[in-house]
Scaffold this motif. Structure first.
Motif, PDB file in Angstrom:
ATOM      1  N   ASN A  50       0.438  -1.257   0.087  1.00 38.47           N
ATOM      2  CA  ASN A  50      -0.196  -0.413  -0.377  1.00 38.47           C
ATOM      3  C   ASN A  50       0.682   1.493   0.015  1.00 38.47           C
ATOM      4  O   ASN A  50       0.513   2.031  -0.696  1.00 38.47           O
ATOM      5  CB  ASN A  50      -0.748  -0.162   1.024  1.00 38.47           C
ATOM      6  N   LYS A  61       1.209   3.677  -2.678  1.00 37.83           N
ATOM      7  CA  LYS A  61       0.171   5.490  -2.835  1.00 37.83           C
ATOM      8  C   LYS A  61       1.299   6.673  -3.310  1.00 37.83           C
ATOM      9  O   LYS A  61       1.087   7.431  -3.182  1.00 37.83           O
ATOM     10  CB  LYS A  61       0.288   5.829  -1.140  1.00 37.83           C
ATOM     11  N   THR A  79      -8.813  12.163  -9.229  1.00 36.07           N
ATOM     12  CA  THR A  79      -9.164  10.674  -8.335  1.00 36.07           C
ATOM     13  C   THR A  79     -10.505   9.963  -8.773  1.00 36.07           C
ATOM     14  O   THR A  79     -11.878  10.830  -8.238  1.00 36.07           O
ATOM     15  CB  THR A  79      -9.103  10.907  -7.399  1.00 36.07           C
ATOM     16  N   VAL A  97      -4.392  13.321  -2.095  1.00 32.25           N
ATOM     17  CA  VAL A  97      -4.091  11.881  -2.381  1.00 32.25           C
ATOM     18  C   VAL A  97      -2.456  11.277  -1.512  1.00 32.25           C
ATOM     19  O   VAL A  97      -2.347  10.237  -1.168  1.00 32.25           O
ATOM     20  CB  VAL A  97      -3.852  10.830  -3.579  1.00 32.25           C
ATOM     21  N   GLU A 131      -2.558  11.654   4.045  1.00 31.76           N
ATOM     22  CA  GLU A 131      -3.555  10.243   4.670  1.00 31.76           C
ATOM     23  C   GLU A 131      -4.965  10.635   4.789  1.00 31.76           C
ATOM     24  O   GLU A 131      -5.622   9.176   4.852  1.00 31.76           O
ATOM     25  CB  GLU A 131      -2.463  10.464   5.807  1.00 31.76           C
ATOM     26  N   TRP A 186      -7.119   8.559   2.024  1.00 33.96           N
ATOM     27  CA  TRP A 186      -7.769   6.981   2.656  1.00 33.96           C
ATOM     28  C   TRP A 186      -7.858   6.886   4.241  1.00 33.96           C
ATOM     29  O   TRP A 186      -8.837   5.548   3.927  1.00 33.96           O
ATOM     30  CB  TRP A 186      -5.972   6.626   2.571  1.00 33.96           C
ATOM     31  N   GLU A 187      -8.134   7.642   4.457  1.00 35.99           N
ATOM     32  CA  GLU A 187      -8.976   7.297   6.143  1.00 35.99           C
ATOM     33  C   GLU A 187     -10.353   7.620   5.636  1.00 35.99           C
ATOM     34  O   GLU A 187     -10.971   6.965   6.534  1.00 35.99           O
ATOM     35  CB  GLU A 187      -8.436   8.542   7.151  1.00 35.99           C
ATOM     36  N   HIS A 215     -11.788   7.140   2.816  1.00 38.81           N
ATOM     37  CA  HIS A 215     -12.166   5.914   1.512  1.00 38.81           C
ATOM     38  C   HIS A 215     -11.474   4.371   2.094  1.00 38.81           C
ATOM     39  O   HIS A 215     -10.803   4.155   1.892  1.00 38.81           O
ATOM     40  CB  HIS A 215     -12.347   6.807   0.306  1.00 38.81           C
ATOM     41  N   PRO A 216     -11.717   4.358   3.389  1.00 41.74           N
ATOM     42  CA  PRO A 216     -10.644   3.189   3.506  1.00 41.74           C
ATOM     43  C   PRO A 216     -11.239   1.421   2.857  1.00 41.74           C
ATOM     44  O   PRO A 216     -10.175   0.532   3.167  1.00 41.74           O
ATOM     45  CB  PRO A 216     -10.962   2.671   5.558  1.00 41.74           C
ATOM     46  N   LEU A 257      -7.749   0.422  -0.189  1.00 42.39           N
ATOM     47  CA  LEU A 257      -6.865  -0.870  -0.531  1.00 42.39           C
ATOM     48  C   LEU A 257      -7.531  -2.268   0.168  1.00 42.39           C
ATOM     49  O   LEU A 257      -8.438  -1.852   1.370  1.00 42.39           O
ATOM     50  CB  LEU A 257      -5.697   0.353  -0.195  1.00 42.39           C
TER      51      LEU A 257
END
Ligand code: DGT
Ligand code: MG
Ligand code: MG
Ligand code: MG
Ligand code: MG
Length: 269
Positions: free
Chosen positions: A138, A142, A212, A252, A255, A258-259, A261-262, A265
């Motif tokens: 990951n 990223k 994105t 992006v 963090e 990504w937090e 949209h968990p 990944l």
């Protein structure tokens, strides 16, 4: 059925199976878009019609092909990330890459008129190159997306100042290039602000951050006509949760995305 004596030629095919557990990234880039954007009179430095068309074509790739969890695009490029557990086309790199490239290219042509209207016809068939890169963690994935977004930022800042110097400052392209030689990001921000009263921070996010695309479930309410037992018709509102591709123009690199949209990944272990 008996095999023909020609059958052996199949053994000349090389194995291009992508390593297990890795994210498969397919990045497309417009071929010779320097010329293509010139001939099709794209606005400089950014053409919103073109950005819309790139995004629309990328959405078609995500909707038509399987297992793409996120896509990121800027300028004449788009990256598509297949989930690490994907078994689509037995993970054969050439199959994945060519499907992405051809679906994207045909969509770009198919939707051209929707974005450019009648005033700018498509003058010749555009094409996109493709490459496949595998990322085992990951963290690496990223960093890959961060690399593309950082590239978007650096290029957009440069292009914004460059074309402002030319279009509003009356410099020739050679003079603008000379003026920007050796300047840092802070210098470029300062030129925009003090000479042209432009605050780079308030420029549209789509230009600064790129696009994105992710799958998201959202509630959608539609009105439906229902037949009642009495044969009368009645309009009712129906709310359904629908999974669709949504566009974001956000950071992006940090963090937060990504937090929020968990599900994009999968876990590393
Ligand atoms: P390549 O990729 O090696 O075949 O060659 P190019 O020419 O496609 O080079 P590349 O991909 O490094 O650069 C993208 C070109 O596309 C660059 O000349 C700027 C142009 N471009 C991309 N988006 C826009 C836009 O919105 N407006 C304008 N005017 N040009 C754009
Ligand atoms: Mg290139
Ligand atoms: Mg290109
Ligand atoms: Mg490019
Ligand atoms: Mg076939």
């Amino acid at each position: 059925m008996a095999k023909s004596k020609f059958e052996y030629v199949r053994n000349f095919e090389t194995d291009d199976t992508c390593l297990r557990n890795c994210y498969i990234v397919v990045r497309l880039d417009g071929r010779n878009f320097h010329k293509f954007t010139d001939q099709h009179k794209f606005a400089k430095p950014n053409d919103n019609r073109a950005l819309g068309l790139m995004s629309r074509s990328a959405r078609s790739v995500m909707e038509e092909l399987e297992d793409i969890v996120i896509a990121y695009g800027q300028s004449d490029e788009f990256s598509f990330v297949f989930k690490r557990t994907s078994t689509w086309f037995k993970r054969r790199a050439s199959k994945l890459m060519t499907h992405v490239a051809s679906q994207f290219s045909s969509s770009y042509v198919f939707y051209w008129k929707e974005f450019f209207g009648e005033d700018q016809p498509l003058l010749y068939p555009p094409s996109f190159d493709g490459r496949v890169v595998l990322y085992p963690s990951n963290h690496n994935l990223k960093d890959y997306l961060s690399w593309r977004q950082a590239d978007c930022h650096v290029n957009n800042l440069y292009n914004t100042v460059f074309w402002t110097l030319v279009q509003k400052g009356g410099l020739t392209t050679v003079q603008a290039e000379e003026r920007l030689k050796g300047t840092l990001a802070a210098d470029k921000n300062e030129i925009l602000f003090s000479e042209f009263n432009i605050n780079y921070n308030t420029e549209p996010a789509v230009l600064k951050k790129g696009t994105t695309l992710i799958w998201e479930k959202r509630d959608e309410t539609v009105t439906k006509r229902m037949k009642l037992p009495s044969a009368e018709e009645k309009e009712v509102e129906v709310t359904r949760s629908r999974r669709r591709v949504h566009a974001h123009h956000c950071d992006v690199i940090g963090e937060q995305f990504w937090e929020e949209h968990p599900d994009i990944l999968e876990d590393d272990n």
